[in-house]
Write an enzyme that holds these catalytic residues in place. Sequence first.
Site, PDB file in Angstrom:
ATOM      1  N   ASP A 196       1.067   4.089  10.396  1.00  5.51           N
ATOM      2  CA  ASP A 196       0.361   3.728   8.614  1.00  5.51           C
ATOM      3  C   ASP A 196      -1.048   3.515   9.137  1.00  5.51           C
ATOM      4  O   ASP A 196      -2.058   2.358   8.739  1.00  5.51           O
ATOM      5  CB  ASP A 196       0.970   2.570   8.928  1.00  5.51           C
ATOM      6  CG  ASP A 196       2.204   1.794   8.993  1.00  5.51           C
ATOM      7  OD1 ASP A 196       2.774   2.328   8.539  1.00  5.51           O
ATOM      8  OD2 ASP A 196       2.615   0.475   9.705  1.00  5.51           O
ATOM      9  N   SER A 242       0.610  -1.501  -0.318  1.00  6.11           N
ATOM     10  CA  SER A 242      -0.507  -0.193  -0.039  1.00  6.11           C
ATOM     11  C   SER A 242       0.851   1.199   0.104  1.00  6.11           C
ATOM     12  O   SER A 242       1.828   1.298   0.634  1.00  6.11           O
ATOM     13  CB  SER A 242      -0.480   0.320   1.561  1.00  6.11           C
ATOM     14  OG  SER A 242      -1.453  -1.363   1.502  1.00  6.11           O
TER      15      SER A 242
END
Length: 192
Positions: free
Chosen positions: A146, A137
Site C-alpha cells: 500500500d 485511494s
Amino acid sequence: MVLKLAIFISGRGSNMLSILKACENPDYPAEVKLVFSNRPDAAGLKVAQEKSIAVEVIDHKAYDSREAFEEQVSKCLKNYDVDLIVLAGFMRVLSDSFVKQWPERIINIHPSLLPEYKGLHPHERAIKDGKTESGCSVHYVTPELDSGPVIRQKRVPILPGDTAETLADRILAQEHILYPEAIKIIADSIDK
Ligand code: GAR
C-alpha cells in the site's frame, strides 16, 4: 489508447463491476480482457461470467508457496493481451518478484487516504483514532504494501456514530466512482 485490463478479485467484486460498467461506454479508454480470482468461491466471478467476460481461477491454497502460485498466475496471464493489472479487493500480497515483472502496470484500490491506514482494518482504525475524515485511494503497486504512488483519492467524512460497516459503505460508494476515473487518468497519460 484503449487499456487492456486484467481485474484481480478475491470476493464480492463490486469495484470490478463498476469498472465493467465504465467499459460499456464506447468512449471509455479501457476494456476488460480477464477477471482473475485466487478464490474459486469469489462472488464476483459469477457477475463477470454473466457479462461474458473471460474468467480464470487459480486457488492459492493448492500451492505450497507464493512463488509457485504466482508462477501459475504469470502463465495464465500470457494467454491474454493485458496492459494493466487492476487489483480490486484482491486479498493476496504479491511478491516483489511478481510486482517487478509489471512495473507501473499494477494498480490497487485501498479504503483509506493513503499513506494513512495501510494494511488491514483501515475503517476500524480511522474511527478508533477519532478521525473526522477518511476516504479511498488508487495507487500503483510497488513491493512495499500500500505504498506506491497515489494516482487519485476521494475524501469521505467520518460521521458521529459511524461503525466500520457504515463507514465502509460510504467509502465504497466513492470507490466505485474513483476506480474508473483513475484508470482513465492512466489511459489518457499514455496517450500524451
Ligand atoms: C474494497 O473496499 C477495497 O477497497 C478493499 O476491499 C473491498 C473490496 O470490495 N480492498 C482492500 O482493503 C485492499 N487492501 P469489492 O470486492 O466489492 O470490490
